[in-house]
Design an enzyme around this catalytic site. Structure first.
Site, PDB file in Angstrom:
ATOM      1  N   ASP A   1      40.661  42.184  42.107  1.00  0.00           N
ATOM      2  CA  ASP A   1      40.134  43.151  41.153  1.00  0.00           C
ATOM      3  C   ASP A   1      39.415  44.284  41.900  1.00  0.00           C
ATOM      4  O   ASP A   1      38.713  44.040  42.891  1.00  0.00           O
ATOM      5  CB  ASP A   1      39.164  42.448  40.196  1.00  0.00           C
ATOM      6  CG  ASP A   1      38.879  43.267  38.951  1.00  0.00           C
ATOM      7  OD1 ASP A   1      39.301  42.863  37.851  1.00  0.00           O
ATOM      8  OD2 ASP A   1      38.213  44.331  39.073  1.00  0.00           O
TER       9      ASP A   1
ATOM     10  N   GLY B   1      36.199  42.977  25.514  1.00  0.00           N
ATOM     11  CA  GLY B   1      36.107  43.749  26.757  1.00  0.00           C
ATOM     12  C   GLY B   1      37.432  44.049  27.414  1.00  0.00           C
ATOM     13  O   GLY B   1      37.455  44.451  28.581  1.00  0.00           O
ATOM     14  N   GLN B   2      38.548  43.854  26.687  1.00  0.00           N
ATOM     15  CA  GLN B   2      39.835  44.196  27.309  1.00  0.00           C
ATOM     16  C   GLN B   2      39.910  45.702  27.501  1.00  0.00           C
ATOM     17  O   GLN B   2      39.736  46.482  26.556  1.00  0.00           O
ATOM     18  CB  GLN B   2      41.021  43.711  26.448  1.00  0.00           C
ATOM     19  CG  GLN B   2      42.354  43.944  27.149  1.00  0.00           C
ATOM     20  CD  GLN B   2      43.554  43.374  26.388  1.00  0.00           C
ATOM     21  OE1 GLN B   2      43.406  42.844  25.287  1.00  0.00           O
ATOM     22  NE2 GLN B   2      44.728  43.500  26.980  1.00  0.00           N
TER      23      GLN B   2
ATOM     24  N   HIS C   1      46.331  39.993  31.613  1.00  0.00           N
ATOM     25  CA  HIS C   1      45.945  39.596  32.963  1.00  0.00           C
ATOM     26  C   HIS C   1      44.975  38.436  32.868  1.00  0.00           C
ATOM     27  O   HIS C   1      44.105  38.410  32.003  1.00  0.00           O
ATOM     28  CB  HIS C   1      45.321  40.771  33.730  1.00  0.00           C
ATOM     29  CG  HIS C   1      44.324  41.554  32.943  1.00  0.00           C
ATOM     30  ND1 HIS C   1      44.668  42.493  31.996  1.00  0.00           N
ATOM     31  CD2 HIS C   1      42.970  41.511  32.934  1.00  0.00           C
ATOM     32  CE1 HIS C   1      43.588  43.002  31.457  1.00  0.00           C
ATOM     33  NE2 HIS C   1      42.538  42.421  31.998  1.00  0.00           N
ATOM     34  N   LEU C   2      45.154  37.499  33.777  1.00  0.00           N
ATOM     35  CA  LEU C   2      44.265  36.354  33.862  1.00  0.00           C
ATOM     36  C   LEU C   2      43.289  36.612  35.006  1.00  0.00           C
ATOM     37  O   LEU C   2      43.699  36.759  36.162  1.00  0.00           O
ATOM     38  CB  LEU C   2      45.116  35.108  34.146  1.00  0.00           C
ATOM     39  CG  LEU C   2      44.489  33.734  33.973  1.00  0.00           C
ATOM     40  CD1 LEU C   2      43.929  33.546  32.558  1.00  0.00           C
ATOM     41  CD2 LEU C   2      45.538  32.662  34.267  1.00  0.00           C
TER      42      LEU C   2
HETATM   43  P1  5GP Z   1      39.759  43.656  31.324  1.00  0.00           P
HETATM   44  O1  5GP Z   1      38.465  44.386  31.121  1.00  0.00           O
HETATM   45  O2  5GP Z   1      40.913  44.378  30.650  1.00  0.00           O
HETATM   46  O3  5GP Z   1      39.716  42.199  30.952  1.00  0.00           O
HETATM   47  O4  5GP Z   1      40.015  43.656  32.876  1.00  0.00           O
HETATM   48  C1  5GP Z   1      40.589  44.729  33.545  1.00  0.00           C
HETATM   49  C2  5GP Z   1      40.244  44.548  34.994  1.00  0.00           C
HETATM   50  O5  5GP Z   1      41.130  45.318  35.764  1.00  0.00           O
HETATM   51  C3  5GP Z   1      38.843  44.997  35.347  1.00  0.00           C
HETATM   52  O6  5GP Z   1      38.133  43.900  35.923  1.00  0.00           O
HETATM   53  C4  5GP Z   1      39.050  46.140  36.320  1.00  0.00           C
HETATM   54  O7  5GP Z   1      38.095  46.163  37.356  1.00  0.00           O
HETATM   55  C5  5GP Z   1      40.447  45.874  36.843  1.00  0.00           C
HETATM   56  N1  5GP Z   1      41.194  47.063  37.210  1.00  0.00           N
HETATM   57  C6  5GP Z   1      41.417  48.153  36.438  1.00  0.00           C
HETATM   58  N2  5GP Z   1      42.182  49.050  37.089  1.00  0.00           N
HETATM   59  C7  5GP Z   1      42.468  48.502  38.297  1.00  0.00           C
HETATM   60  C8  5GP Z   1      43.234  48.935  39.424  1.00  0.00           C
HETATM   61  O8  5GP Z   1      43.814  50.034  39.437  1.00  0.00           O
HETATM   62  N3  5GP Z   1      43.299  48.099  40.496  1.00  0.00           N
HETATM   63  C9  5GP Z   1      42.685  46.888  40.498  1.00  0.00           C
HETATM   64  N4  5GP Z   1      42.823  46.153  41.612  1.00  0.00           N
HETATM   65  N5  5GP Z   1      41.959  46.437  39.459  1.00  0.00           N
HETATM   66  C10 5GP Z   1      41.847  47.226  38.372  1.00  0.00           C
END
Ligand code: 5GP
Ligand code: ZN
Length: 113
Positions: free
Chosen positions: A29, A92-93, A99-100
């Site tokens: 991440d 918080g998505q 994604h897991l």
């Molecule tokens: P969510 O908030 O949707 O559950 O998680 C999305 C995750 O994706 C976040 O923890 C964020 O830091 C990560 N993320 C978003 N964009 C990128 C990216 O371009 N590269 C990487 N490695 N992580 C990302």
């Protein structure tokens, strides 16, 4: 389609993969919330967990198997780790390609915030 995780999965945005096979990729991440914080994503674009259908059951199982493999490789399996999939805004998505999260390496509080 303008999906950042599709672009990561198909190599359009270069990212070092922790794991890759025909179905999934995993990578660190960009904004880690724990010493181990990987994301396991399907190569197939699925916006949220609500969009899963029965044909995706094996894929989801494979995502969990991949998360287990990463947890073992990063030495957090026995200590304890967390797998999280956020669904929609209040959870918080922020990226609408499932994604897991694989989180470990520190004490993880419960309940989550
Ligand atoms: P969510 O908030 O949707 O559950 O998680 C999305 C995750 O994706 C976040 O923890 C964020 O830091 C990560 N993320 C978003 N964009 C990128 C990216 O371009 N590269 C990487 N490695 N992580 C990302
Ligand atoms: Zn996508």
């Amino acid at each position: 389609m303008d999906c950042i995780f599709c672009k990561i999965a198909n190599g359009e945005i270069p990212v070092r993969f922790v794991y890759e096979d025909d179905l999934v990729v995993a990578f660190d991440d960009a904004n880690p919330q724990a010493p181990v914080h990987c994301l396991v994503i399907p190569k197939k674009h699925i916006p949220t967990s609500l969009d899963l259908d029965a044909a995706d059951n094996a894929l989801i199982g494979h995502m969990f198997q991949t998360a287990n493999k990463i947890a073992r490789e990063r030495n957090v399996a026995d200590r304890g780790f967390r797998m999280v999939m956020n669904c929609n805004r209040e959870a918080g998505q922020s990226v609408f390609h499932i994604h897991l999260h694989v989180l470990g390496g520190r004490l993880l509080e419960w309940p989550p915030g």
